[in-house]
Design a protein around this motif. Structure first.
Motif, PDB file in Angstrom:
ATOM      1  N   PRO A  96       2.077  -0.290   3.160  1.00  0.00           N
ATOM      2  CA  PRO A  96       2.620   0.513   4.264  1.00  0.00           C
ATOM      3  C   PRO A  96       1.625   0.806   5.381  1.00  0.00           C
ATOM      4  CG  PRO A  96       3.261   1.443   2.149  1.00  0.00           C
ATOM      5  CD  PRO A  96       2.279   0.342   1.860  1.00  0.00           C
ATOM      6  N   GLU A  97       0.351   0.941   5.041  1.00  0.00           N
ATOM      7  CA  GLU A  97      -0.647   1.288   6.062  1.00  0.00           C
ATOM      8  C   GLU A  97      -1.143   0.075   6.845  1.00  0.00           C
ATOM      9  OE1 GLU A  97      -2.812   0.925   2.066  1.00  0.00           O
ATOM     10  OE2 GLU A  97      -0.938   1.776   2.751  1.00  0.00           O
ATOM     11  N   SER A 127      -0.601 -12.971  -3.975  1.00  0.00           N
ATOM     12  CA  SER A 127      -0.763 -11.859  -3.040  1.00  0.00           C
ATOM     13  C   SER A 127      -2.243 -11.623  -2.760  1.00  0.00           C
ATOM     14  CB  SER A 127      -0.144 -10.574  -3.614  1.00  0.00           C
ATOM     15  OG  SER A 127      -0.955 -10.050  -4.645  1.00  0.00           O
ATOM     16  N   ASN A 128      -2.474 -10.885  -1.698  1.00  0.00           N
ATOM     17  CA  ASN A 128      -3.818 -10.399  -1.401  1.00  0.00           C
ATOM     18  C   ASN A 128      -3.794  -8.900  -1.685  1.00  0.00           C
ATOM     19  OD1 ASN A 128      -6.135  -9.357  -0.291  1.00  0.00           O
ATOM     20  ND2 ASN A 128      -6.016 -10.543   1.592  1.00  0.00           N
ATOM     21  N   PRO A 129      -4.286  -8.463  -2.835  1.00  0.00           N
ATOM     22  CA  PRO A 129      -4.147  -7.066  -3.235  1.00  0.00           C
ATOM     23  C   PRO A 129      -4.829  -6.065  -2.302  1.00  0.00           C
ATOM     24  CG  PRO A 129      -5.347  -8.316  -4.912  1.00  0.00           C
ATOM     25  CD  PRO A 129      -4.950  -9.282  -3.846  1.00  0.00           C
ATOM     26  N   VAL A 130      -5.688  -6.533  -1.425  1.00  0.00           N
ATOM     27  CA  VAL A 130      -6.330  -5.627  -0.467  1.00  0.00           C
ATOM     28  C   VAL A 130      -5.314  -5.145   0.568  1.00  0.00           C
ATOM     29  CG1 VAL A 130      -8.105  -5.466   1.328  1.00  0.00           C
ATOM     30  CG2 VAL A 130      -8.579  -6.690  -0.793  1.00  0.00           C
TER      31      VAL A 130
END
Length: 83
Positions: free
Chosen positions: A12-13, A68-71
């Motif tokens: 979300p950010e 995915s890119n978990p960051v």
């Protein structure tokens, strides 16, 4: 054979310029009432055999390390049942 779906979305950010572009295009195309758009990815994995906890754990690891890119992204793993 069974299907496992991995949905990947920006956190979300994190800014989503593709989603903002779609949001800006909707009114120009005559669509209204949409407050926000977030664009993500969907992966469908067809697996041999039964969906067990071990299979789901393996798919979760795939999602975390490759899909995915978990960051900057969140993901969810679910089993899709054919109707």
């Amino acid at each position: 054979m069974a299907r496992v779906v991995v949905d990947v979305m920006p956190k979300p950010e994190i800014l989503d310029p593709q989603g903002k572009a779609v949001l800006g295009a909707l009114p120009r195309l005559g669509f209204s009432g949409v407050a926000d758009v977030r664009q993500g990815k969907r992966f469908e994995l067809t697996v041999d055999g039964e969906i067990t906890d071990e299979v789901l754990a393996e798919v979760d690891k795939m999602a975390e390390t490759l899909l995915s890119n978990p960051v900057i992204e969140d993901y969810s793993v679910r089993v899709e049942v054919d109707a």
